[in-house]
Design an enzyme around this catalytic site. Structure first.
Site, PDB file in Angstrom:
ATOM      1  N   HIS A  28      -1.346 -18.152  14.568  1.00  0.00           N
ATOM      2  CA  HIS A  28      -2.324 -17.056  14.595  1.00  0.00           C
ATOM      3  C   HIS A  28      -3.602 -17.454  13.864  1.00  0.00           C
ATOM      4  CE1 HIS A  28      -3.240 -12.589  13.501  1.00  0.00           C
ATOM      5  NE2 HIS A  28      -3.891 -12.962  14.564  1.00  0.00           N
ATOM      6  N   SER A  66      -1.773 -11.554  18.321  1.00  0.00           N
ATOM      7  CA  SER A  66      -2.068 -10.867  17.057  1.00  0.00           C
ATOM      8  C   SER A  66      -0.936  -9.946  16.661  1.00  0.00           C
ATOM      9  CB  SER A  66      -3.293  -9.958  17.201  1.00  0.00           C
ATOM     10  OG  SER A  66      -4.320 -10.576  17.849  1.00  0.00           O
ATOM     11  N   ASN A  89      -2.215  -8.430   9.999  1.00  0.00           N
ATOM     12  CA  ASN A  89      -2.517  -7.120  10.582  1.00  0.00           C
ATOM     13  C   ASN A  89      -1.694  -5.988   9.989  1.00  0.00           C
ATOM     14  OD1 ASN A  89      -4.664  -7.717  12.284  1.00  0.00           O
ATOM     15  ND2 ASN A  89      -3.284  -8.685  13.743  1.00  0.00           N
ATOM     16  N   GLU A 138      -1.890 -18.183  10.302  1.00  0.00           N
ATOM     17  CA  GLU A 138      -0.526 -17.695  10.028  1.00  0.00           C
ATOM     18  C   GLU A 138       0.396 -18.438  10.996  1.00  0.00           C
ATOM     19  OE1 GLU A 138       0.188 -13.149   8.841  1.00  0.00           O
ATOM     20  OE2 GLU A 138      -1.017 -13.335  10.635  1.00  0.00           O
TER      21      GLU A 138
HETATM   22  N1  LIG Z   1     -10.415 -11.705  19.193  1.00  0.00           N
HETATM   23  C1  LIG Z   1      -9.846 -11.766  17.997  1.00  0.00           C
HETATM   24  O1  LIG Z   1     -10.459 -11.422  16.943  1.00  0.00           O
HETATM   25  C2  LIG Z   1      -8.445 -12.287  17.849  1.00  0.00           C
HETATM   26  C3  LIG Z   1      -7.999 -12.749  16.596  1.00  0.00           C
HETATM   27  C4  LIG Z   1      -6.710 -13.297  16.492  1.00  0.00           C
HETATM   28  C5  LIG Z   1      -5.886 -13.346  17.612  1.00  0.00           C
HETATM   29  N2  LIG Z   1      -6.343 -12.859  18.820  1.00  0.00           N
HETATM   30  C6  LIG Z   1      -5.433 -12.958  19.977  1.00  0.00           C
HETATM   31  O2  LIG Z   1      -5.841 -14.052  20.780  1.00  0.00           O
HETATM   32  C7  LIG Z   1      -5.535 -13.792  22.155  1.00  0.00           C
HETATM   33  C8  LIG Z   1      -6.794 -13.942  22.985  1.00  0.00           C
HETATM   34  O3  LIG Z   1      -7.751 -13.005  22.532  1.00  0.00           O
HETATM   35  P1  LIG Z   1      -9.310 -13.170  22.867  1.00  0.00           P
HETATM   36  O4  LIG Z   1     -10.013 -12.234  21.966  1.00  0.00           O
HETATM   37  O5  LIG Z   1      -9.677 -14.614  22.888  1.00  0.00           O
HETATM   38  O6  LIG Z   1      -9.335 -12.603  24.373  1.00  0.00           O
HETATM   39  P2  LIG Z   1     -10.456 -12.813  25.484  1.00  0.00           P
HETATM   40  O7  LIG Z   1     -10.344 -11.663  26.400  1.00  0.00           O
HETATM   41  O8  LIG Z   1     -11.768 -13.151  24.856  1.00  0.00           O
HETATM   42  O9  LIG Z   1      -9.974 -14.150  26.254  1.00  0.00           O
HETATM   43  C9  LIG Z   1      -8.831 -14.223  27.051  1.00  0.00           C
HETATM   44  C10 LIG Z   1      -9.063 -15.294  28.111  1.00  0.00           C
HETATM   45  O10 LIG Z   1      -7.832 -15.530  28.800  1.00  0.00           O
HETATM   46  C11 LIG Z   1      -8.154 -15.724  30.159  1.00  0.00           C
HETATM   47  N3  LIG Z   1      -6.965 -15.512  30.975  1.00  0.00           N
HETATM   48  C12 LIG Z   1      -6.465 -14.379  31.483  1.00  0.00           C
HETATM   49  N4  LIG Z   1      -5.345 -14.646  32.177  1.00  0.00           N
HETATM   50  C13 LIG Z   1      -5.148 -15.967  32.093  1.00  0.00           C
HETATM   51  C14 LIG Z   1      -4.181 -16.851  32.609  1.00  0.00           C
HETATM   52  N5  LIG Z   1      -3.194 -16.378  33.373  1.00  0.00           N
HETATM   53  N6  LIG Z   1      -4.276 -18.180  32.295  1.00  0.00           N
HETATM   54  C15 LIG Z   1      -5.284 -18.640  31.520  1.00  0.00           C
HETATM   55  N7  LIG Z   1      -6.265 -17.840  31.033  1.00  0.00           N
HETATM   56  C16 LIG Z   1      -6.177 -16.532  31.325  1.00  0.00           C
HETATM   57  C17 LIG Z   1      -9.284 -14.752  30.434  1.00  0.00           C
HETATM   58  O11 LIG Z   1     -10.002 -15.117  31.620  1.00  0.00           O
HETATM   59  C18 LIG Z   1     -10.112 -14.897  29.153  1.00  0.00           C
HETATM   60  O12 LIG Z   1     -11.072 -15.935  29.282  1.00  0.00           O
HETATM   61  C19 LIG Z   1      -4.911 -12.392  22.177  1.00  0.00           C
HETATM   62  O13 LIG Z   1      -3.528 -12.517  22.129  1.00  0.00           O
HETATM   63  C20 LIG Z   1      -5.452 -11.752  20.904  1.00  0.00           C
HETATM   64  O14 LIG Z   1      -4.616 -10.742  20.418  1.00  0.00           O
HETATM   65  C21 LIG Z   1      -7.601 -12.347  18.955  1.00  0.00           C
END
Ligand SMILES: NC(=O)c1ccc[n+]([C@@H]2O[C@H](COP(=O)([O-])OP(=O)(O)OC[C@H]3O[C@@H](n4cnc5c(N)ncnc54)[C@H](O)[C@@H]3O)[C@@H](O)[C@H]2O)c1
Length: 304
Positions: free
Chosen positions: A157, A136, A207, A169
């Site tokens: 994104h 993000s 963002n 994006e």
């Molecule tokens: N949640 C949102 O609204 C949103 C929106 C856009 C972008 N993002 C981005 O997406 C990414 C993920 O966010 P999220 O909300 O899904 O997080 P989340 O915490 O829900 O999920 C992350 C997952 O990654 C796993 N993980 C950790 N280390 C790992 C590894 N070494 N190999 C594989 N898996 C691993 C964790 O076990 C978890 O299941 C981040 O970069 C976040 O900034 C989030």
């Protein structure tokens, strides 16, 4: 030396949109499960990787529920659900992603974690495969530097919830090549998403515009200009926003909002216009993170 040369020659082989059949998704949380869902729904084989089986089980359960919701809305026939789910292969072993033509990283928003996962994936994927990140806020150029394929590395994104939100994006760093960029734009269209091209800059567009809005709304509450409900009502009824900024902040997570404000402030050399609102900082310190903790600008079910 010979291996390096082979990688260089293979690296010059460009992958085309119709060559992409298998997609690896690294991380099966909120975003990874949504990304796996939309690729599988569009006919791609998905290798979904997480570090522990229980995260993968939780992801498949949530994908199943979200598919049911789409069936109810008439998006596709119920008979298709087992086929869609069968396209998703849950794995814990990173080596299992070797057959992917395209990979997207969606692990937690931490530079060290992402760099490690990306470097590992880069070593396993074929040289011509494209590697993307769903970050993000972290610099695409900095993440690309963790790989040996910065020309085949870019930001993809997705918005939350992925199956519902049409925007992606597509962020190119200075090193992203035209071929990888064009293929990724086309891939978004195959998923029935609308890609928007953006250059690498703190917060990208989404963002950089949204977070200062949320931050300013928090300042209005802190300074007693209006209550959270009043701020949200002004923005909904006056500006036609479907959701008020503070309600949206609770949904995103106030900790996530604060982290992104910090990234913006640092990324723009400390510019005061990105100063995180002290009320936001206090709420995060107090554990009032929004919907996920039961309390943020609003109080949610089950919290007294
Ligand atoms: N949640 C949102 O609204 C949103 C929106 C856009 C972008 N993002 C981005 O997406 C990414 C993920 O966010 P999220 O909300 O899904 O997080 P989340 O915490 O829900 O999920 C992350 C997952 O990654 C796993 N993980 C950790 N280390 C790992 C590894 N070494 N190999 C594989 N898996 C691993 C964790 O076990 C978890 O299941 C981040 O970069 C976040 O900034 C989030």
């Amino acid at each position: 030396m010979r291996a390096a040369l082979a990688a260089e020659v293979l690296g010059s082989v460009k992958i085309k949109i119709d060559d992409i059949r298998t997609v690896a998704v690294l991380g099966s949380g909120t975003m990874g499960s949504g990304i796996a869902h939309v690729f599988a729904r569009s006919g791609y084989t998905v290798i979904l990787r997480d570090i522990d089986k229980r995260f993968l089980d939780r992801a498949l359960e949530s994908i199943g529920k979200n598919l049911d919701r789409e069936i109810k809305k008439g998006k596709f026939a119920a008979e298709q659900k087992p086929q869609i789910l069968a396209r998703i292969q849950p794995v814990t072993d990173m080596a299992a992603i070797a057959s992917a033509d395209f990979a997207i990283e969606a692990v937690p928003e931490r530079l060290d974690v992402k760099r490690e996962v990306l470097a590992q994936a880069d070593r396993i994927l074929r040289p011509e495969a494209i590697l993307a990140t769903n970050t993000s806020s972290i610099s695409i150029t900095a993440l690309g530097a963790a790989t040996n394929r910065p020309d085949r590395f870019l930001g993809m994104h997705f918005m939350n919830p992925v199956p519902v939100m049409p925007l992606v994006e597509v962020i190119r760093s200075k090193q992203t090549g035209d071929d990888a960029f064009d293929v990724t734009m086309d891939l978004c269209k195959k998923l029935e998403k609308t890609p928007v091209a953006v250059n690498d800059s703190p917060g990208f567009v989404s963002n950089r515009v949204l977070m200062p809005l949320i931050n300013e709304a928090a300042f209005c509450v802190m300074e007693g200009v209006a209550t959270a409900e009043a701020v949200d009502t002004v923005m909904k009824l006056g500006m036609n926003h479907p959701m008020g900024p503070l309600e949206l902040a609770d949904f995103i997570g106030l900790d996530v909002c604060l982290d992104i404000m910090n990234v913006l402030q640092k990324g723009f050399g400390g510019d005061a216009k990105y100063r995180p609102c002290p009320l936001l900082q206090e709420m995060v310190a107090a554990g009032r993170l929004g919907k996920k903790s039961g309390r943020g600008f609003y109080v949610y079910d089950g919290v007294k």
